[in-house]
Write an enzyme that holds these catalytic residues in place. Structure first.
Site, PDB file in Angstrom:
ATOM      1  CG  ASN A   1      39.175  13.272 -27.419  1.00 33.04           C
ATOM      2  OD1 ASN A   1      38.435  13.009 -28.361  1.00 33.04           O
ATOM      3  ND2 ASN A   1      39.905  12.365 -26.795  1.00 33.04           N
TER       4      ASN A   1
ATOM      5  CB  CYS B   1      38.691   8.395 -30.344  1.00 37.56           C
ATOM      6  SG  CYS B   1      38.316   8.966 -28.696  1.00 37.56           S
TER       7      CYS B   1
ATOM      8  CG  HIS C   1      41.284  11.218 -32.096  1.00 41.11           C
ATOM      9  ND1 HIS C   1      40.070  11.855 -32.074  1.00 41.11           N
ATOM     10  CD2 HIS C   1      41.512  10.780 -30.828  1.00 41.11           C
ATOM     11  CE1 HIS C   1      39.575  11.794 -30.853  1.00 41.11           C
ATOM     12  NE2 HIS C   1      40.432  11.148 -30.078  1.00 41.11           N
TER      13      HIS C   1
HETATM   14  N1  ACO Z   1      45.119  19.814 -13.842  1.00 42.52           N
HETATM   15  C1  ACO Z   1      46.184  19.825 -13.056  1.00 42.52           C
HETATM   16  N2  ACO Z   1      46.880  18.721 -12.780  1.00 42.52           N
HETATM   17  C2  ACO Z   1      46.481  17.566 -13.309  1.00 42.52           C
HETATM   18  C3  ACO Z   1      45.349  17.486 -14.159  1.00 42.52           C
HETATM   19  C4  ACO Z   1      44.650  18.667 -14.417  1.00 42.52           C
HETATM   20  N3  ACO Z   1      43.567  18.716 -15.201  1.00 42.52           N
HETATM   21  N4  ACO Z   1      45.185  16.204 -14.563  1.00 42.52           N
HETATM   22  C5  ACO Z   1      46.175  15.502 -14.004  1.00 42.52           C
HETATM   23  N5  ACO Z   1      46.953  16.315 -13.248  1.00 42.52           N
HETATM   24  C6  ACO Z   1      48.117  15.985 -12.455  1.00 42.52           C
HETATM   25  C7  ACO Z   1      48.175  14.515 -12.068  1.00 42.52           C
HETATM   26  O1  ACO Z   1      47.401  14.298 -10.921  1.00 42.52           O
HETATM   27  C8  ACO Z   1      49.649  14.303 -11.829  1.00 42.52           C
HETATM   28  O2  ACO Z   1      49.965  14.789 -10.562  1.00 42.52           O
HETATM   29  P1  ACO Z   1      51.036  14.019  -9.627  1.00 42.52           P
HETATM   30  O3  ACO Z   1      52.317  14.064 -10.404  1.00 42.52           O
HETATM   31  O4  ACO Z   1      51.018  14.853  -8.405  1.00 42.52           O
HETATM   32  O5  ACO Z   1      50.486  12.640  -9.468  1.00 42.52           O
HETATM   33  C9  ACO Z   1      50.311  15.239 -12.859  1.00 42.52           C
HETATM   34  O6  ACO Z   1      49.291  16.175 -13.239  1.00 42.52           O
HETATM   35  C10 ACO Z   1      50.826  14.546 -14.082  1.00 42.52           C
HETATM   36  O7  ACO Z   1      49.842  13.639 -14.531  1.00 42.52           O
HETATM   37  P2  ACO Z   1      50.075  12.738 -15.799  1.00 42.52           P
HETATM   38  O8  ACO Z   1      48.885  11.848 -15.982  1.00 42.52           O
HETATM   39  O9  ACO Z   1      51.417  12.106 -15.747  1.00 42.52           O
HETATM   40  O10 ACO Z   1      50.082  13.855 -16.933  1.00 42.52           O
HETATM   41  P3  ACO Z   1      50.395  13.676 -18.457  1.00 42.52           P
HETATM   42  O11 ACO Z   1      51.440  14.592 -18.867  1.00 42.52           O
HETATM   43  O12 ACO Z   1      50.505  12.226 -18.852  1.00 42.52           O
HETATM   44  O13 ACO Z   1      49.051  14.200 -19.115  1.00 42.52           O
HETATM   45  C11 ACO Z   1      47.004  13.436 -20.082  1.00 42.52           C
HETATM   46  C12 ACO Z   1      47.812  13.587 -18.816  1.00 42.52           C
HETATM   47  C13 ACO Z   1      46.739  14.810 -20.661  1.00 42.52           C
HETATM   48  C14 ACO Z   1      45.682  12.748 -19.762  1.00 42.52           C
HETATM   49  C15 ACO Z   1      47.792  12.579 -21.114  1.00 42.52           C
HETATM   50  O14 ACO Z   1      48.270  11.403 -20.516  1.00 42.52           O
HETATM   51  C16 ACO Z   1      46.977  12.210 -22.318  1.00 42.52           C
HETATM   52  O15 ACO Z   1      46.590  13.045 -23.117  1.00 42.52           O
HETATM   53  N6  ACO Z   1      46.749  10.904 -22.537  1.00 42.52           N
HETATM   54  C17 ACO Z   1      45.984  10.427 -23.663  1.00 42.52           C
HETATM   55  C18 ACO Z   1      44.554  10.526 -23.352  1.00 42.52           C
HETATM   56  C19 ACO Z   1      43.705  10.350 -24.554  1.00 42.52           C
HETATM   57  O16 ACO Z   1      44.098  10.545 -25.657  1.00 42.52           O
HETATM   58  N7  ACO Z   1      42.467   9.954 -24.296  1.00 42.52           N
HETATM   59  C20 ACO Z   1      41.493   9.926 -25.263  1.00 42.52           C
HETATM   60  C21 ACO Z   1      41.376   8.684 -25.993  1.00 42.52           C
HETATM   61  S1  ACO Z   1      40.042   8.847 -26.982  1.00 42.52           S
HETATM   62  C22 ACO Z   1      38.704   7.827 -26.648  1.00 42.52           C
HETATM   63  O17 ACO Z   1      38.676   6.724 -27.169  1.00 42.52           O
HETATM   64  C23 ACO Z   1      37.599   8.322 -25.790  1.00 42.52           C
END
Ligand code: ACO
Length: 331
Positions: free
Chosen positions: A286, A116, A256
């Site tokens: 994203n 990214c 980003h």
């Molecule tokens: N819908 C419903 N529930 C979900 C979903 C979904 N789409 N995805 C995850 N959950 C659930 C999980 O299973 C978890 O359930 P549990 O508590 O029963 O285990 C709960 O939601 C919480 O999950 P977390 O991972 O703790 O959620 P968080 O608030 O951290 O959000 C997210 C997750 C959105 C992925 C966040 O961590 C994030 O944005 N991280 C950064 C990711 C990013 O920027 N990636 C791109 C990098 S760019 C590149 O180089 C390609």
């Protein structure tokens, strides 16, 4: 003696596919909800490219728009850099494919991979090539067809990403204008947090790798989340401090677009007003390397960004990588 010159962006362009996938559409594919996606990420919808098209298709259109807006002829381009994690194929580079599609005869062409952060890395490369006198006009394209490497059965990743492309033409501008400072960095110890395990020489594509879904994006969201806020804050501060700027000198920040909570976390630490931050993640999700140049092109075309505005572009991504650029806008 050659006169002093700056290096800046002289044209922008972008392309997103017309096919929209909403959060409601995703509810039909995985166990998720519009409410979860909106509150946890800020994303409402994303664009999905037709199955029979690829990264170079979007790259070409974004590039044509950038070249048209620069006022240059396409034959004036002497280097093409494509930043992507979704090349058309492992080789030849997507940059070579786009060079042929655009009919540009005398340009060198290569792909650059910094996930990214790819656009920021590519812009830094363009700056270095022009400042050193090696090239005059560099076409930087970021194009990502992420829907092709997405597991639409994995709710942890498939709700986050979308397809699109952005491009800029980088060239000589007035001295003391254009790109004023840059910062890029990497920490390979974080490679495990975000990757596409199969398809390279470590795990070549095979029946086994496909069965184990190793050709899809894998992500440890929480680890990336914490890193992202720190990296975007630190890199933005670095490009300001290097030229004795403070946040008061900044007119727009284009981060980003991965998660609204990451953007808000970084902006709070930077103490920048919300109305100075360009956001399009609600519409596109994203788009990896393409997120920043698409947001930049939209801000320029809407008339938001004006001549002499000071802009920070800042990103983070797989690698792990990060980077920022501070630009005095010249158009
Ligand atoms: N819908 C419903 N529930 C979900 C979903 C979904 N789409 N995805 C995850 N959950 C659930 C999980 O299973 C978890 O359930 P549990 O508590 O029963 O285990 C709960 O939601 C919480 O999950 P977390 O991972 O703790 O959620 P968080 O608030 O951290 O959000 C997210 C997750 C959105 C992925 C966040 O961590 C994030 O944005 N991280 C950064 C990711 C990013 O920027 N990636 C791109 C990098 S760019 C590149 O180089 C390609």
């Amino acid at each position: 003696m050659e006169r002093e010159f700056g290096v800046g962006i002289i044209g922008t362009g972008s392309y997103v596919p017309s096919n929209i996938m909403t959060n409601k559409d995703l509810e039909k594919l995985v166990d998720t909800s519009d409410e979860w996606i909106t509150t946890r990420t800020g994303i409402k919808e994303r664009r999905i490219l037709d199955k029979d098209k690829s990264t170079s298709f979007m790259a070409k259109i974004a590039a044509e728009r950038a070249i048209a807006s620069s006022g240059l002829n396409s034959q004036d381009i002497d280097l093409i850099i494509v930043a992507t994690i979704t090349p058309d194929m492992a080789f030849p580079s997507t940059a070579c494919i786009v060079q042929e599609e655009l009919g540009i005869k005398n340009a060198a062409a290569f792909d650059l991979e910094a996930a990214c952060t790819g656009f920021i890395y590519a812009l830094t490369n363009a700056y270095a090539y022009i400042k050193s006198g090696i090239y005059k006009n560099v076409l930087v394209i970021s194009s990502e067809n992420l829907s092709k490497i997405m597991d639409f059965k994995d709710r942890n990743t498939c709700v986050l990403f979308g397809d699109g492309a952005g491009a800029v033409v980088v060239s000589q501008v007035e001295a003391d204008k254009g790109i004023l400072s840059m910062d890029i960095g990497a920490d390979g110890s974080g490679a495990k947090f975000l990757n596409q395990p199969a398809g390279g020489s470590l795990i070549p594509s095979s029946e086994e790798s496909v069965k184990n879904k190793l050709h899809f994006i894998k992500m440890e969201g929480n680890s990336v989340f914490k890193f992202a806020i720190k990296a975007m804050t630190k890199s933005s501060k670095k490009v300001m401090e290097d030229i004795n700027f403070t946040i008061k000198d900044i007119d727009y920040l284009i981060p980003h677009q991965a998660n609204m909570r990451i953007i808000e976390g970084a902006c709070k630490r930077l103490e920048i007003d919300k109305d100075k931050v360009c956001i399009n993640l609600d519409k596109y999700g994203n788009m990896s390397a393409a997120s920043i140049p698409v947001a930049l092109d939209e801000a320029v075309r809407s008339g938001k960004i004006k001549k002499n505005d000071n802009i920070i572009l800042v990103g983070f991504g797989g690698g792990l990588t990060w980077g920022a650029t501070l630009i005095k806008w010249t158009l």
